[in-house]
Design a protein around this motif. Structure first.
Motif, PDB file in Angstrom:
ATOM      1  N   ALA A 302       0.876  -1.167   0.000  1.00 17.54           N
ATOM      2  CA  ALA A 302       0.000   0.000   0.000  1.00 17.54           C
ATOM      3  C   ALA A 302       0.910   1.212   0.000  1.00 17.54           C
ATOM      4  N   ALA A 303       0.749   2.088  -0.974  1.00 13.02           N
ATOM      5  CA  ALA A 303       1.723   3.165  -1.166  1.00 13.02           C
ATOM      6  C   ALA A 303       1.021   4.485  -1.456  1.00 13.02           C
ATOM      7  N   GLN A 304       1.327   5.494  -0.652  1.00 16.55           N
ATOM      8  CA  GLN A 304       0.842   6.842  -0.916  1.00 16.55           C
ATOM      9  C   GLN A 304       1.694   7.488  -2.001  1.00 16.55           C
ATOM     10  N   THR A 305       1.074   8.320  -2.827  1.00 18.74           N
ATOM     11  CA  THR A 305       1.762   8.871  -3.995  1.00 18.74           C
ATOM     12  C   THR A 305       2.146  10.332  -3.838  1.00 18.74           C
ATOM     13  N   GLY A 306       2.007  10.888  -2.646  1.00 17.87           N
ATOM     14  CA  GLY A 306       2.385  12.271  -2.421  1.00 17.87           C
ATOM     15  C   GLY A 306       1.221  13.235  -2.365  1.00 17.87           C
ATOM     16  N   THR A 307       0.015  12.743  -2.604  1.00 16.18           N
ATOM     17  CA  THR A 307      -1.170  13.588  -2.514  1.00 16.18           C
ATOM     18  C   THR A 307      -1.806  13.451  -1.131  1.00 16.18           C
ATOM     19  N   ALA A 308      -2.753  14.328  -0.838  1.00 14.21           N
ATOM     20  CA  ALA A 308      -3.525  14.199   0.394  1.00 14.21           C
ATOM     21  C   ALA A 308      -4.402  12.948   0.283  1.00 14.21           C
ATOM     22  N   THR A 309      -4.243  12.026   1.215  1.00 17.46           N
ATOM     23  CA  THR A 309      -4.931  10.741   1.122  1.00 17.46           C
ATOM     24  C   THR A 309      -6.398  10.890   1.497  1.00 17.46           C
ATOM     25  N   ARG A 310      -7.255  10.322   0.662  1.00 17.74           N
ATOM     26  CA  ARG A 310      -8.686  10.418   0.859  1.00 17.74           C
ATOM     27  C   ARG A 310      -9.198   9.212   1.654  1.00 17.74           C
ATOM     28  N   PRO A 311     -10.407   9.306   2.228  1.00 10.71           N
ATOM     29  CA  PRO A 311     -10.932   8.190   3.011  1.00 10.71           C
ATOM     30  C   PRO A 311     -10.923   6.862   2.265  1.00 10.71           C
ATOM     31  N   ALA A 312     -11.250   6.892   0.982  1.00 14.87           N
ATOM     32  CA  ALA A 312     -11.242   5.647   0.206  1.00 14.87           C
ATOM     33  C   ALA A 312      -9.858   5.027   0.179  1.00 14.87           C
ATOM     34  N   GLY A 313      -8.817   5.850   0.160  1.00 17.64           N
ATOM     35  CA  GLY A 313      -7.457   5.326   0.171  1.00 17.64           C
ATOM     36  C   GLY A 313      -7.132   4.601   1.460  1.00 17.64           C
ATOM     37  N   TYR A 314      -7.515   5.177   2.573  1.00 13.18           N
ATOM     38  CA  TYR A 314      -7.268   4.518   3.866  1.00 13.18           C
ATOM     39  C   TYR A 314      -8.051   3.211   3.972  1.00 13.18           C
ATOM     40  N   ARG A 315      -9.291   3.218   3.514  1.00 13.21           N
ATOM     41  CA  ARG A 315     -10.092   1.989   3.597  1.00 13.21           C
ATOM     42  C   ARG A 315      -9.533   0.907   2.683  1.00 13.21           C
ATOM     43  N   THR A 316      -9.054   1.297   1.502  1.00  9.09           N
ATOM     44  CA  THR A 316      -8.455   0.316   0.601  1.00  9.09           C
ATOM     45  C   THR A 316      -7.194  -0.266   1.206  1.00  9.09           C
TER      46      THR A 316
END
Length: 447
Positions: A302-316
């Motif tokens: 699971a990798a953040q791409t440098g943007t502000a992470t959205r709720p869907a990203g955390y749930r995924t």
């Protein structure tokens, strides 16, 4: 509309050695439990036309090098509808996969429950749900392939309940079938591509790529090898010595030319397949998730791409961590975000609950977790993805309780004081090592 394959044509996309199992259920003659006039004759015509005695066939096969159990729906048999006999076959297939500990692959094409059997047909969904629970408790993977169409209870049980959900291009996918949708409904919402965008499936796969893709997932989720922690990736982009000041660290992490998650994943893995969507209607392109091969071993990421992470990203990400935990896959996370998205839409989508879900998934994981801070580490939105006790940092990264600009604003400092505030926050990689927040700083050749 996608090409409608027969049950056996769909199987042939995946393997050449399918061995069909004979159904153990007693033959059901006549017009069925409701006495529906003409139902028996309709079944006989469907059997002659398709060569199948029911809408479901199942058996054993080898996908790649992994023995599996296959289920395939015959849409030509009364629309691939679920009946009591179909339920018997599905339950038998689930039991075979569970008892033999072989991954289950479902090739779904169904219009829903069979009207001619009324509530008897509808109740088969409960049987499938129970079989799914038993399969999950046994630690056996379920991979679903959505064909055209996948609607009604087949989508709401076998399809949407699988561990990995793939779909063929153009397939109709949705709980509502084409004849019962609202007249003004957006047709794109009922397609594989629409469901991918809504975070409901993991990938749309071309028919010619399906064999290789399903074999990958069967091997990745069926290995059951003891999980060993994944090593942290090496630093990319010629990152050299750690920054001299806190503000230097912030500027290095915010450099638009700095390598991002995709570059790190491509350098680390020889192959990777995506896991997308939060299964709640959202997909955050700023969170890359999936499973990759590292020296032949599957590793979830699971990798953040440098943007502000959205709720869907955390749930995924939480979904991927839980999946990896069930199948004993080590997990690699890449931390890189200025922070969690904080707009009104993010709040309405449950930002706090989504971040809490990821914190909980990481804390509860029994499989080993490894994290690398590759850029910005903005507050709790970044910390949620960091492995407790096994987080590393690159030289061009920082981690902070709050962004320096926001800290200065809270302290009512002049904007000119932001660089000094950054230093006070002790957010440099070497500061993080001294504070025991990270284990070490990785270099270009690894740690």
């Amino acid at each position: 509309m996608a090409e409608r394959l027969t049950a056996r044509e769909a199987i042939a996309l995946l393997c050449d050695d399918f061995t069909e199992h004979e159904a153990a259920e007693p033959p059901r003659a006549g017009d069925g439990p409701l006495g529906w006039e003409g139902y028996g004759a309709a079944r006989e015509r469907a059997a002659r036309r398709t060569g199948s005695a029911e809408s479901v066939v199942y058996g054993g096969a080898t996908l790649g090098e992994r023995p599996c159990v296959l289920i395939s729906f015959e849409f030509g048999f009364l629309g691939g509808s679920l009946s009591q006999s179909a339920g018997d076959r599905l339950e038998a297939a689930y039991a075979l996969a569970r008892e033999s500990r072989r991954p289950l692959v479902s090739l779904i094409a169904t219009g829903g429950s069979r009207m001619q059997e009324g509530m008897i047909a509808l109740s088969q969904l409960q049987r499938v749900a129970r079989a799914s629970v038993l399969l999950r408790e046994a630690g056996v993977a379920h991979i679903a392939v959505l064909r055209d169409p996948t609607t009604g209870g087949g989508w709401a049980t076998l399809g949407a309940g699988a561990d990995v959900i793939l779909a063929l291009p153009g397939a109709q996918v949705g709980f509502a079938g084409s004849r019962i949708r609202p007249m003004d409904a957006d047709p794109a919402a009922y397609t594989a591509e629409g469901q991918l965008g809504a975070g409901q499936i993991d990938a749309v796969v071309r028919p010619e790529a399906l064999r290789d893709t399903v074999a990958f997932w069967a091997a990745a989720l069926g290995s059951k090898a003891p999980a060993e922690a994944a090593p942290p990736p090496r630093a990319l982009g010629g990152a050299g010595r750690p920054p001299g000041s806190g503000w230097d660290a912030v500027r290095a992490a915010r450099n638009p030319d700095r390598p991002r998650a995709a570059a790190y994943l491509d350098d680390y893995f020889t192959r990777r397949e995506p896991l997308r969507g939060d299964r709640c209607g959202g997909d955050d392109p700023g969170m890359l998730c999936g499973v990759g091969l590292r020296e032949g071993r599957p590793v979830a990421y699971a990798a953040q791409t440098g943007t502000a992470t959205r709720p869907a990203g955390y749930r995924t990400a939480a979904r991927v961590v839980r999946l990896a935990d069930r199948f004993r896959l080590p997990v690699l996370t890449l931390v890189d975000t200025p922070g969690a998205a904080n707009d009104a839409e993010a709040e309405r989508a449950g930002a706090g609950a989504a971040i809490a879900e990821l914190f909980t998934a990481m804390a509860a994981a029994r499989t080993p977790l490894t994290s690398l801070l590759i850029g910005e580490g903005g507050s709790g939105g970044a910390l949620a993805l960091a492995a407790p006790g096994n987080t590393w940092a690159t030289p061009d990264s920082y981690f902070s309780v709050i962004a320096p600009e926001l800290a200065a604003a809270i302290l009512k400092r002049d904007p000119a004081e932001v660089p000094r505030t950054a230093g006070q926050l002790r957010l440099r990689p070497q500061d993080l090592v001294d504070l025991s927040v990270v284990r070490g700083i990785v270099g270009p050749a690894g740690t």
